[in-house]
Write an enzyme that holds these catalytic residues in place. Structure first.
Site, PDB file in Angstrom:
ATOM      1  N   CYS A  66      31.352 -46.076  20.921  1.00 61.07           N
ATOM      2  CA  CYS A  66      30.750 -47.348  20.487  1.00 61.07           C
ATOM      3  C   CYS A  66      31.668 -48.536  20.716  1.00 61.07           C
ATOM      4  O   CYS A  66      31.243 -49.675  20.614  1.00 61.07           O
ATOM      5  CB  CYS A  66      30.338 -47.282  19.018  1.00 61.07           C
ATOM      6  SG  CYS A  66      31.718 -47.359  17.849  1.00 61.07           S
ATOM      7  N   CYS A  97      37.784 -52.584   1.842  1.00 64.86           N
ATOM      8  CA  CYS A  97      38.920 -51.921   1.196  1.00 64.86           C
ATOM      9  C   CYS A  97      38.759 -52.042  -0.321  1.00 64.86           C
ATOM     10  O   CYS A  97      38.570 -53.132  -0.844  1.00 64.86           O
ATOM     11  CB  CYS A  97      40.215 -52.585   1.639  1.00 64.86           C
ATOM     12  SG  CYS A  97      41.672 -52.008   0.738  1.00 64.86           S
ATOM     13  N   HIS A 103      37.212 -56.950   4.502  1.00 66.69           N
ATOM     14  CA  HIS A 103      36.192 -56.341   5.363  1.00 66.69           C
ATOM     15  C   HIS A 103      36.839 -55.381   6.364  1.00 66.69           C
ATOM     16  O   HIS A 103      37.837 -55.713   6.999  1.00 66.69           O
ATOM     17  CB  HIS A 103      35.453 -57.451   6.116  1.00 66.69           C
ATOM     18  CG  HIS A 103      34.475 -56.956   7.132  1.00 66.69           C
ATOM     19  ND1 HIS A 103      33.229 -56.463   6.802  1.00 66.69           N
ATOM     20  CD2 HIS A 103      34.552 -56.872   8.475  1.00 66.69           C
ATOM     21  CE1 HIS A 103      32.588 -56.107   7.897  1.00 66.69           C
ATOM     22  NE2 HIS A 103      33.370 -56.340   8.935  1.00 66.69           N
ATOM     23  N   HIS A 106      31.470 -51.288   9.387  1.00 65.47           N
ATOM     24  CA  HIS A 106      30.184 -50.838   8.849  1.00 65.47           C
ATOM     25  C   HIS A 106      30.072 -49.325   8.981  1.00 65.47           C
ATOM     26  O   HIS A 106      30.783 -48.694   9.749  1.00 65.47           O
ATOM     27  CB  HIS A 106      29.025 -51.507   9.599  1.00 65.47           C
ATOM     28  CG  HIS A 106      28.910 -52.972   9.294  1.00 65.47           C
ATOM     29  ND1 HIS A 106      29.585 -53.921  10.022  1.00 65.47           N
ATOM     30  CD2 HIS A 106      28.226 -53.643   8.323  1.00 65.47           C
ATOM     31  CE1 HIS A 106      29.308 -55.129   9.521  1.00 65.47           C
ATOM     32  NE2 HIS A 106      28.491 -54.993   8.491  1.00 65.47           N
ATOM     33  N   ASP A 110      24.896 -42.062  12.153  1.00 63.20           N
ATOM     34  CA  ASP A 110      24.762 -41.370  13.442  1.00 63.20           C
ATOM     35  C   ASP A 110      26.077 -40.700  13.844  1.00 63.20           C
ATOM     36  O   ASP A 110      26.403 -40.592  15.014  1.00 63.20           O
ATOM     37  CB  ASP A 110      24.293 -42.348  14.530  1.00 63.20           C
ATOM     38  CG  ASP A 110      25.244 -43.540  14.697  1.00 63.20           C
ATOM     39  OD1 ASP A 110      26.332 -43.543  14.073  1.00 63.20           O
ATOM     40  OD2 ASP A 110      24.907 -44.458  15.456  1.00 63.20           O
ATOM     41  N   ARG A 119      29.167 -42.310  10.566  1.00 64.99           N
ATOM     42  CA  ARG A 119      30.134 -42.962  11.449  1.00 64.99           C
ATOM     43  C   ARG A 119      30.639 -44.223  10.769  1.00 64.99           C
ATOM     44  O   ARG A 119      29.898 -45.175  10.592  1.00 64.99           O
ATOM     45  CB  ARG A 119      29.479 -43.320  12.791  1.00 64.99           C
ATOM     46  CG  ARG A 119      30.337 -44.198  13.692  1.00 64.99           C
ATOM     47  CD  ARG A 119      29.749 -44.284  15.091  1.00 64.99           C
ATOM     48  NE  ARG A 119      28.418 -44.868  15.102  1.00 64.99           N
ATOM     49  CZ  ARG A 119      28.166 -46.170  15.340  1.00 64.99           C
ATOM     50  NH1 ARG A 119      29.157 -47.002  15.617  1.00 64.99           N
ATOM     51  NH2 ARG A 119      26.934 -46.634  15.322  1.00 64.99           N
ATOM     52  N   CYS A 121      32.461 -47.219  11.362  1.00 66.92           N
ATOM     53  CA  CYS A 121      32.785 -47.996  12.556  1.00 66.92           C
ATOM     54  C   CYS A 121      33.686 -49.140  12.113  1.00 66.92           C
ATOM     55  O   CYS A 121      33.236 -50.087  11.478  1.00 66.92           O
ATOM     56  CB  CYS A 121      31.461 -48.500  13.137  1.00 66.92           C
ATOM     57  SG  CYS A 121      31.636 -49.469  14.619  1.00 66.92           S
TER      58      CYS A 121
HETATM   59 ZN    ZN Z   1      43.157 -53.608   1.564  1.00 70.17          ZN
END
Ligand code: ZN
Length: 135
Positions: A66, A97, A103, A106, A110, A119, A121
Site C-alpha cells: 500500500c 498514540c 496521529h 489508519h 484487509d 492492517r 497503515c
Molecule cells: Zn506518542
C-alpha cells in the site's frame, strides 16, 4: 508521568521536524512509497516519533503493497487509541498514540487473514525505529 496530551502545539513544533509535525499533529499523510521505514525489514521496535512510546514490533510488520509501513497488530493494544474519522468524505478508523495523542495512521480490515485480518497503515514519519540489537 508527564501529561503529554495537554502540551501546547508549540512544544511539538519545537521537538519535531516539519514533516513529523504535519503528520503527527496535523493528521497529515506522507506520500505513499516515500517513507524511510516502508521497506525496513530489520528486527526491532517501532516507537512513536513524538514521545517514544512503544507501538509496533517488526514481527507484526508485513508487506501490504500500500506504500506505508503496515502492521497486523500493535505491540500492545492498549498502546494505541482508535477513533472514527469521517474526514475527506470517507469513513475510516484513525490510530493515535495512547501516550501523547499524536496521529499515526489508519486501520483497515484487509490485513493478513491468517493473523488478525487487520492492517495498521502507519506513516513512517510517525515512527522511530529501534533495532533489536541495541535494545
Ligand atoms: Zn506518542
Amino acid at each position: 508521568m508527564e501529561d503529554l496530551k495537554n502540551k501546547p502545539e508549540s512544544y511539538w513544533r519545537e521537538k519535531l521536524t516539519p514533516e513529523q509535525y504535519h503528520v503527527l499533529r496535523e493528521k497529515g499523510t506522507e506520500r505513499p512509497f516515500t517513507g524511510a521505514l516502508y521497506h525496513n525489514e530489520q528486527q526491532g521496535i517501532y516507537e512513536c516519533a513524538a514521545c517514544g512510546h512503544q507501538l509496533f514490533s517488526s514481527d507484526a510488520k508485513f508487506d501490504s503493497g500500500c506504500g506505508w509501513p503496515s502492521f497486523d497488530d500493535p505491540l500492545h493494544r492498549e498502546n494505541v487509541d482508535l477513533h472514527e474519522d469521517t474526514s475527506y468524505g470517507m469513513r475510516r478508523v484513525e490510530v493515535t498514540c495512547k501516550n501523547c495523542g499524536s496521529h499515526l495512521g489508519h486501520i483497515f480490515p484487509d490485513g493478513p487473514k491468517d493473523t488478525t485480518g487487520m492492517r495498521y497503515c502507519i506513516n513512517s514519519a510517525s515512527l522511530k525505529f529501534q533495532p533489536r540489537n541495541v535494545l
